[in-house]
Design a protein around this motif. Structure first.
Motif, PDB file in Angstrom:
ATOM      1  N   VAL A 291       0.824  -1.288  -0.028  1.00 41.07           N
ATOM      2  CA  VAL A 291       0.084   0.100  -0.014  1.00 41.07           C
ATOM      3  C   VAL A 291       0.857   1.250  -0.165  1.00 41.07           C
ATOM      4  O   VAL A 291       0.556   2.319  -0.709  1.00 41.07           O
ATOM      5  CB  VAL A 291      -1.272   0.054   1.071  1.00 41.07           C
ATOM      6  N   PHE A 292       1.983   1.234   0.554  1.00 41.46           N
ATOM      7  CA  PHE A 292       2.837   2.324   0.654  1.00 41.46           C
ATOM      8  C   PHE A 292       3.495   2.595  -0.689  1.00 41.46           C
ATOM      9  O   PHE A 292       3.436   3.613  -1.244  1.00 41.46           O
ATOM     10  CB  PHE A 292       3.908   2.420   1.932  1.00 41.46           C
ATOM     11  N   ALA A 293       4.064   1.683  -1.157  1.00 43.24           N
ATOM     12  CA  ALA A 293       4.855   1.963  -2.466  1.00 43.24           C
ATOM     13  C   ALA A 293       3.768   2.015  -3.681  1.00 43.24           C
ATOM     14  O   ALA A 293       3.953   3.102  -4.317  1.00 43.24           O
ATOM     15  CB  ALA A 293       5.518   0.385  -2.514  1.00 43.24           C
ATOM     16  N   GLY A 294       2.717   1.406  -3.541  1.00 40.29           N
ATOM     17  CA  GLY A 294       1.528   1.517  -4.746  1.00 40.29           C
ATOM     18  C   GLY A 294       1.031   2.870  -4.469  1.00 40.29           C
ATOM     19  O   GLY A 294       0.934   3.717  -5.618  1.00 40.29           O
ATOM     20  N   GLY A 295       0.868   3.452  -3.017  1.00 39.25           N
ATOM     21  CA  GLY A 295       0.177   4.692  -3.051  1.00 39.25           C
ATOM     22  C   GLY A 295       1.129   5.994  -3.332  1.00 39.25           C
ATOM     23  O   GLY A 295       0.966   6.861  -4.144  1.00 39.25           O
ATOM     24  N   PHE A 296       2.323   5.684  -3.049  1.00 39.13           N
ATOM     25  CA  PHE A 296       3.569   6.575  -3.381  1.00 39.13           C
ATOM     26  C   PHE A 296       3.682   6.892  -5.055  1.00 39.13           C
ATOM     27  O   PHE A 296       3.569   7.900  -5.606  1.00 39.13           O
ATOM     28  CB  PHE A 296       4.910   6.378  -2.897  1.00 39.13           C
ATOM     29  N   VAL A 297       3.492   5.914  -5.595  1.00 41.31           N
ATOM     30  CA  VAL A 297       3.994   5.828  -7.133  1.00 41.31           C
ATOM     31  C   VAL A 297       2.384   6.208  -7.645  1.00 41.31           C
ATOM     32  O   VAL A 297       2.764   7.311  -8.614  1.00 41.31           O
ATOM     33  CB  VAL A 297       4.060   4.390  -7.618  1.00 41.31           C
ATOM     34  N   TYR A 298       1.373   5.883  -7.205  1.00 41.28           N
ATOM     35  CA  TYR A 298       0.028   6.274  -7.882  1.00 41.28           C
ATOM     36  C   TYR A 298      -0.080   8.124  -7.577  1.00 41.28           C
ATOM     37  O   TYR A 298      -0.714   8.596  -8.276  1.00 41.28           O
ATOM     38  CB  TYR A 298      -0.943   5.713  -6.903  1.00 41.28           C
ATOM     39  N   PHE A 299       0.576   8.489  -6.501  1.00 42.33           N
ATOM     40  CA  PHE A 299       0.303   9.966  -6.197  1.00 42.33           C
ATOM     41  C   PHE A 299       1.209  10.703  -7.095  1.00 42.33           C
ATOM     42  O   PHE A 299       0.882  11.767  -7.657  1.00 42.33           O
ATOM     43  CB  PHE A 299       0.689  10.276  -4.797  1.00 42.33           C
ATOM     44  N   TRP A 300       2.518  10.043  -7.332  1.00 46.21           N
ATOM     45  CA  TRP A 300       3.406  10.794  -8.110  1.00 46.21           C
ATOM     46  C   TRP A 300       3.147  11.009  -9.238  1.00 46.21           C
ATOM     47  O   TRP A 300       3.426  12.047 -10.025  1.00 46.21           O
ATOM     48  CB  TRP A 300       4.939   9.945  -7.677  1.00 46.21           C
ATOM     49  N   LYS A 301       2.332   9.989  -9.920  1.00 49.68           N
ATOM     50  CA  LYS A 301       2.051   9.831 -11.335  1.00 49.68           C
ATOM     51  C   LYS A 301       1.246  11.394 -11.668  1.00 49.68           C
ATOM     52  O   LYS A 301       1.024  11.532 -12.776  1.00 49.68           O
ATOM     53  CB  LYS A 301       1.350   8.708 -11.794  1.00 49.68           C
ATOM     54  N   ALA A 302       0.421  11.733 -10.776  1.00 48.01           N
ATOM     55  CA  ALA A 302      -0.374  13.044 -10.809  1.00 48.01           C
ATOM     56  C   ALA A 302       0.251  14.458 -10.531  1.00 48.01           C
ATOM     57  O   ALA A 302      -0.481  15.477 -10.271  1.00 48.01           O
ATOM     58  CB  ALA A 302      -1.891  12.906 -10.330  1.00 48.01           C
ATOM     59  N   GLU A 303       1.633  14.256 -10.159  1.00 46.71           N
ATOM     60  CA  GLU A 303       2.211  15.305  -9.260  1.00 46.71           C
ATOM     61  C   GLU A 303       1.955  16.688 -10.138  1.00 46.71           C
ATOM     62  O   GLU A 303       1.665  17.848  -9.389  1.00 46.71           O
ATOM     63  CB  GLU A 303       3.651  15.106  -9.121  1.00 46.71           C
TER      64      GLU A 303
END
Length: 309
Positions: A291-303
């Motif tokens: 959840v942490f890794a997936g959430g971080f990448v998911y958030f970064w993609k819309a930076e």
């Protein structure tokens, strides 16, 4: 662009050729110029976020201090709110519905208080995360910084609040006969794993909430449903006795239930390993990392989209 010629006619400038655009791109790259607001690489993003670690910590502490600044009891509400919730749940589920089946009051009361405190940690992290971007648009639009700083800071704020509340949790556990022992050392890895999980969730809902602010109105209903399915007020294995084994295990590997059960196992003497699902530490680690890794990448993609539109 056009201009008037000496004979009164209008001359139209030719559009820039591809070669001119290519030359401009090369000049920009040579002098270190980049597209304004462009998303950095994932590695650079992590580096930028680490560089803002002092801001993240200071921002979380400031938000924590200001949270109850208008209340007369101030920071005491950090403890009073979950304790009052626990008292209500005890009356409804422990006294009226007898959800404490199979547990003595000496076990059930710290069981319930622990569940309320631990689930509140996740619940508050999600509710703060869903408004992390949409509720701070002025800051997002005014300053340039990695936007993940905001949901991470809010999750850290909730961790600090839980650590403050843990003092009361320890008093409750000791008051009902669960004295400090080696198992209490397990509290540290449990909180670390849950913090990673909560931060990942906060990042996920922060991106969703930035695009759909109305999600903040829906989230309390989703969290309440999750709470009732996670065994905050009752033991999952005890309440579901007689149901198919696979169904009980499925309910027990719910991440909220996993972290609550591990904390109860660490704190409460009467809550043994028989209440835990198989490979519980592996499950807790899995939820935290994924959840942490997936959430971080998911958030970064819309930076590059946060604060626009």
């Amino acid at each position: 662009m056009s201009e008037t010629t000496h004979d009164g006619g209008v001359a139209v400038d030719a559009a820039p050729s591809p070669d001119e655009g290519l030359t401009a791109a090369r000049l920009a790259a040579r002098h270190g110029l980049t597209v304004s607001g462009a998303r950095p690489s994932l590695t650079d993003y992590v580096r930028q976020l680490w560089g803002r670690r002092h801001f993240i910590l200071a921002f979380s502490q400031a938000k924590l201090t200001a949270q109850y600044s208008q209340a007369k009891l101030g920071q005491l509400w950090q403890v009073a709110t979950p304790l009052l919730n626990a008292a209500v749940y005890y009356f409804i589920f422990g006294v009226i519905l007898r959800a404490s089946r199979g547990m003595t009051p000496e076990t059930y009361i710290p069981f319930l208080v622990t569940g309320v405190f631990v689930f509140t940690f996740t619940q508050s992290s999600v509710m703060a995360g869903v408004r992390a971007i949409s509720g701070n648009l002025g800051l997002v639009r005014a300053l340039h910084f990695p936007r993940a700083s905001l949901p991470v800071s809010f999750a850290l704020q909730q961790l600090q609040q839980l650590l403050f509340s843990m003092i009361v949790l320890f008093v409750v556990a000791i008051g009902f006969g669960s004295y400090p022992g080696l198992s209490w050392l397990l509290i540290v890895p449990v909180l670390a794993l849950q913090f990673l999980f909560n931060t990942g969730l906060a990042l996920i809902v922060a991106r969703m909430g930035a695009k759909t602010p109305d999600l903040a109105q829906l989230m309390p209903f989703l969290l309440r449903t999750w709470m009732y399915a996670s065994g905050v007020m009752f033991s999952i294995s005890g309440m579901l006795a007689g149901r198919p084994e696979w169904f009980i295990r499925l309910m027990q590997v719910n991440p909220a239930a996993v972290y609550m059960d591990l904390m109860r196992f660490a704190l409460i003497d009467g809550y043994g390993a028989s209440h835990l699902p198989p490979h519980v530490w592996a499950v807790a680690l899995f939820w935290a990392v994924v959840v942490f890794a997936g959430g971080f990448v998911y958030f970064w993609k819309a930076e590059e989209r946060y604060g626009r539109g």
